[in-house]
Design a protein around this motif. Structure first.
Motif, PDB file in Angstrom:
ATOM      1  N   LEU A 293      28.302  39.681  47.046  1.00 19.38           N
ATOM      2  CA  LEU A 293      28.000  38.281  46.734  1.00 19.38           C
ATOM      3  C   LEU A 293      29.109  37.659  45.893  1.00 19.38           C
ATOM      4  O   LEU A 293      29.458  36.488  46.091  1.00 19.38           O
ATOM      5  CB  LEU A 293      26.660  38.166  46.001  1.00 19.38           C
ATOM      6  N   GLN A 294      29.686  38.436  44.961  1.00 15.86           N
ATOM      7  CA  GLN A 294      30.821  37.928  44.185  1.00 15.86           C
ATOM      8  C   GLN A 294      31.968  37.562  45.123  1.00 15.86           C
ATOM      9  O   GLN A 294      32.591  36.504  44.990  1.00 15.86           O
ATOM     10  CB  GLN A 294      31.301  38.966  43.173  1.00 15.86           C
ATOM     11  N   LEU A 295      32.231  38.451  46.076  1.00 16.25           N
ATOM     12  CA  LEU A 295      33.303  38.223  47.048  1.00 16.25           C
ATOM     13  C   LEU A 295      32.997  36.986  47.892  1.00 16.25           C
ATOM     14  O   LEU A 295      33.847  36.107  48.052  1.00 16.25           O
ATOM     15  CB  LEU A 295      33.473  39.464  47.920  1.00 16.25           C
ATOM     16  N   ARG A 296      31.772  36.907  48.416  1.00 19.34           N
ATOM     17  CA  ARG A 296      31.335  35.747  49.215  1.00 19.34           C
ATOM     18  C   ARG A 296      31.529  34.457  48.419  1.00 19.34           C
ATOM     19  O   ARG A 296      32.095  33.486  48.909  1.00 19.34           O
ATOM     20  CB  ARG A 296      29.875  35.925  49.595  1.00 19.34           C
ATOM     21  N   ASN A 297      31.046  34.438  47.182  1.00 14.32           N
ATOM     22  CA  ASN A 297      31.112  33.231  46.366  1.00 14.32           C
ATOM     23  C   ASN A 297      32.548  32.822  46.070  1.00 14.32           C
ATOM     24  O   ASN A 297      32.874  31.629  46.094  1.00 14.32           O
ATOM     25  CB  ASN A 297      30.325  33.426  45.066  1.00 14.32           C
TER      26      ASN A 297
ATOM     27  N   PRO B  97      42.389  38.479  54.787  1.00 14.97           N
ATOM     28  CA  PRO B  97      42.878  39.849  54.982  1.00 14.97           C
ATOM     29  C   PRO B  97      41.865  40.661  55.802  1.00 14.97           C
ATOM     30  O   PRO B  97      40.674  40.345  55.815  1.00 14.97           O
ATOM     31  CB  PRO B  97      42.978  40.399  53.557  1.00 14.97           C
ATOM     32  N   SER B  98      42.345  41.698  56.460  1.00 14.92           N
ATOM     33  CA  SER B  98      41.432  42.575  57.194  1.00 14.92           C
ATOM     34  C   SER B  98      40.474  43.215  56.195  1.00 14.92           C
ATOM     35  O   SER B  98      40.742  43.260  54.994  1.00 14.92           O
ATOM     36  CB  SER B  98      42.214  43.671  57.927  1.00 14.92           C
ATOM     37  N   VAL B  99      39.357  43.705  56.708  1.00 14.93           N
ATOM     38  CA  VAL B  99      38.365  44.372  55.859  1.00 14.93           C
ATOM     39  C   VAL B  99      39.028  45.502  55.080  1.00 14.93           C
ATOM     40  O   VAL B  99      38.879  45.610  53.858  1.00 14.93           O
ATOM     41  CB  VAL B  99      37.188  44.890  56.724  1.00 14.93           C
ATOM     42  N   ARG B 100      39.788  46.321  55.779  1.00 16.16           N
ATOM     43  CA  ARG B 100      40.461  47.472  55.141  1.00 16.16           C
ATOM     44  C   ARG B 100      41.446  47.003  54.067  1.00 16.16           C
ATOM     45  O   ARG B 100      41.467  47.519  52.956  1.00 16.16           O
ATOM     46  CB  ARG B 100      41.191  48.293  56.201  1.00 16.16           C
ATOM     47  N   GLN B 101      42.264  46.013  54.409  1.00 16.18           N
ATOM     48  CA  GLN B 101      43.288  45.507  53.481  1.00 16.18           C
ATOM     49  C   GLN B 101      42.654  44.931  52.211  1.00 16.18           C
ATOM     50  O   GLN B 101      43.085  45.246  51.101  1.00 16.18           O
ATOM     51  CB  GLN B 101      44.124  44.443  54.201  1.00 16.18           C
ATOM     52  N   LEU B 102      41.619  44.106  52.372  1.00 20.04           N
ATOM     53  CA  LEU B 102      40.992  43.489  51.202  1.00 20.04           C
ATOM     54  C   LEU B 102      40.283  44.549  50.350  1.00 20.04           C
ATOM     55  O   LEU B 102      40.355  44.500  49.116  1.00 20.04           O
ATOM     56  CB  LEU B 102      40.010  42.390  51.628  1.00 20.04           C
ATOM     57  N   ALA B 103      39.635  45.497  50.993  1.00 19.12           N
ATOM     58  CA  ALA B 103      38.964  46.577  50.257  1.00 19.12           C
ATOM     59  C   ALA B 103      39.969  47.343  49.407  1.00 19.12           C
ATOM     60  O   ALA B 103      39.707  47.636  48.235  1.00 19.12           O
ATOM     61  CB  ALA B 103      38.255  47.515  51.229  1.00 19.12           C
ATOM     62  N   GLU B 104      41.137  47.634  49.974  1.00 18.57           N
ATOM     63  CA  GLU B 104      42.178  48.359  49.228  1.00 18.57           C
ATOM     64  C   GLU B 104      42.732  47.518  48.087  1.00 18.57           C
ATOM     65  O   GLU B 104      42.939  48.015  46.987  1.00 18.57           O
ATOM     66  CB  GLU B 104      43.300  48.789  50.175  1.00 18.57           C
ATOM     67  N   GLU B 105      42.978  46.221  48.350  1.00 17.95           N
ATOM     68  CA  GLU B 105      43.523  45.323  47.313  1.00 17.95           C
ATOM     69  C   GLU B 105      42.603  45.232  46.106  1.00 17.95           C
ATOM     70  O   GLU B 105      43.059  45.239  44.969  1.00 17.95           O
ATOM     71  CB  GLU B 105      43.709  43.906  47.880  1.00 17.95           C
ATOM     72  N   ILE B 106      41.298  45.104  46.368  1.00 16.06           N
ATOM     73  CA  ILE B 106      40.335  44.906  45.288  1.00 16.06           C
ATOM     74  C   ILE B 106      39.862  46.231  44.708  1.00 16.06           C
ATOM     75  O   ILE B 106      39.423  46.298  43.569  1.00 16.06           O
ATOM     76  CB  ILE B 106      39.113  44.102  45.802  1.00 16.06           C
TER      77      ILE B 106
ATOM     78  N   ILE C 137      37.470  48.226  46.407  1.00 13.07           N
ATOM     79  CA  ILE C 137      36.044  48.355  46.725  1.00 13.07           C
ATOM     80  C   ILE C 137      35.882  48.979  48.108  1.00 13.07           C
ATOM     81  O   ILE C 137      36.854  49.130  48.849  1.00 13.07           O
ATOM     82  CB  ILE C 137      35.304  46.987  46.659  1.00 13.07           C
ATOM     83  N   ASN C 138      34.660  49.311  48.437  1.00  9.35           N
ATOM     84  CA  ASN C 138      34.343  49.934  49.713  1.00  9.35           C
ATOM     85  C   ASN C 138      34.503  48.939  50.862  1.00  9.35           C
ATOM     86  O   ASN C 138      34.166  47.763  50.729  1.00  9.35           O
ATOM     87  CB  ASN C 138      32.893  50.437  49.641  1.00  9.35           C
ATOM     88  N   MET C 139      34.995  49.429  52.006  1.00 10.12           N
ATOM     89  CA  MET C 139      35.164  48.564  53.183  1.00 10.12           C
ATOM     90  C   MET C 139      33.832  47.969  53.643  1.00 10.12           C
ATOM     91  O   MET C 139      33.790  46.840  54.116  1.00 10.12           O
ATOM     92  CB  MET C 139      35.794  49.347  54.345  1.00 10.12           C
ATOM     93  N   HIS C 140      32.741  48.713  53.496  1.00 10.19           N
ATOM     94  CA  HIS C 140      31.437  48.212  53.918  1.00 10.19           C
ATOM     95  C   HIS C 140      31.016  46.988  53.098  1.00 10.19           C
ATOM     96  O   HIS C 140      30.340  46.094  53.604  1.00 10.19           O
ATOM     97  CB  HIS C 140      30.369  49.304  53.810  1.00 10.19           C
ATOM     98  N   THR C 141      31.446  46.956  51.840  1.00 11.15           N
ATOM     99  CA  THR C 141      31.132  45.826  50.962  1.00 11.15           C
ATOM    100  C   THR C 141      31.853  44.570  51.449  1.00 11.15           C
ATOM    101  O   THR C 141      31.260  43.489  51.520  1.00 11.15           O
ATOM    102  CB  THR C 141      31.527  46.156  49.502  1.00 11.15           C
ATOM    103  N   VAL C 142      33.128  44.703  51.792  1.00 14.54           N
ATOM    104  CA  VAL C 142      33.893  43.568  52.326  1.00 14.54           C
ATOM    105  C   VAL C 142      33.283  43.126  53.658  1.00 14.54           C
ATOM    106  O   VAL C 142      33.095  41.935  53.901  1.00 14.54           O
ATOM    107  CB  VAL C 142      35.386  43.938  52.515  1.00 14.54           C
ATOM    108  N   ASN C 143      32.953  44.086  54.490  1.00 12.63           N
ATOM    109  CA  ASN C 143      32.363  43.775  55.790  1.00 12.63           C
ATOM    110  C   ASN C 143      31.057  42.999  55.619  1.00 12.63           C
ATOM    111  O   ASN C 143      30.795  42.041  56.351  1.00 12.63           O
ATOM    112  CB  ASN C 143      32.132  45.057  56.585  1.00 12.63           C
TER     113      ASN C 143
END
Length: 126
Positions: free
Chosen positions: A16-20, A38-47, A49-55
């Motif tokens: 939700l933080q990411l969404r907001n 960014p791709s799910v994988r790329q953003l997860a690595e940058e932040i 966090i888990n890829m499932h969270t970005v997804n």
């Protein structure tokens, strides 16, 4: 370029933080119609966090009409919100926010001043 900052100590779910933050990026024109995220994988690595969270965040944003998924470009900002639906959604969200404000003795004038201030930050139309 949008800078995402996640508060790992917040009670608010990370997706939700990411969404907001993505919605606020769109509102402030840091992200514009047609911009690729960014791709799910790329953003997860940058932040970090888990890829499932970005997804999950991307899925919610797509369902809410802020993103579309393009096979070649991935997640793309695409505002596809029917105005009547958006107004009704805003009404539901505001009912809760204003009820909380009333319980905390925040006046109508204080609420209006906050709305004007925040709306000004987003360059909202009058």
């Amino acid at each position: 370029m949008l800078i995402i900052e996640i508060d790992f100590n917040s009670e608010e779910a990370i997706y939700l933080q990411l969404r907001n933050q993505i919605i606020m990026g769109i509102a402030t024109s840091s992200l514009r119609e047609g911009d690729s995220l960014p791709s799910v994988r790329q953003l997860a690595e940058e932040i970090g966090i888990n890829m499932h969270t970005v997804n999950k965040a991307y899925t919610v944003l797509r369902q809410e009409g802020y993103l579309k998924v393009d096979r070649r470009r991935g997640a793309v900002v695409a505002l596809d919100i029917d105005k009547l639906r958006a107004v009704e959604e805003l009404r539901r969200e505001l009912q809760v926010i204003l009820a909380k404000s009333t319980c905390r003795n925040i006046s109508r004038a204080e609420v209006h001043a906050l709305i004007d201030e925040i709306y000004g930050e987003y360059g909202g139309i009058d």
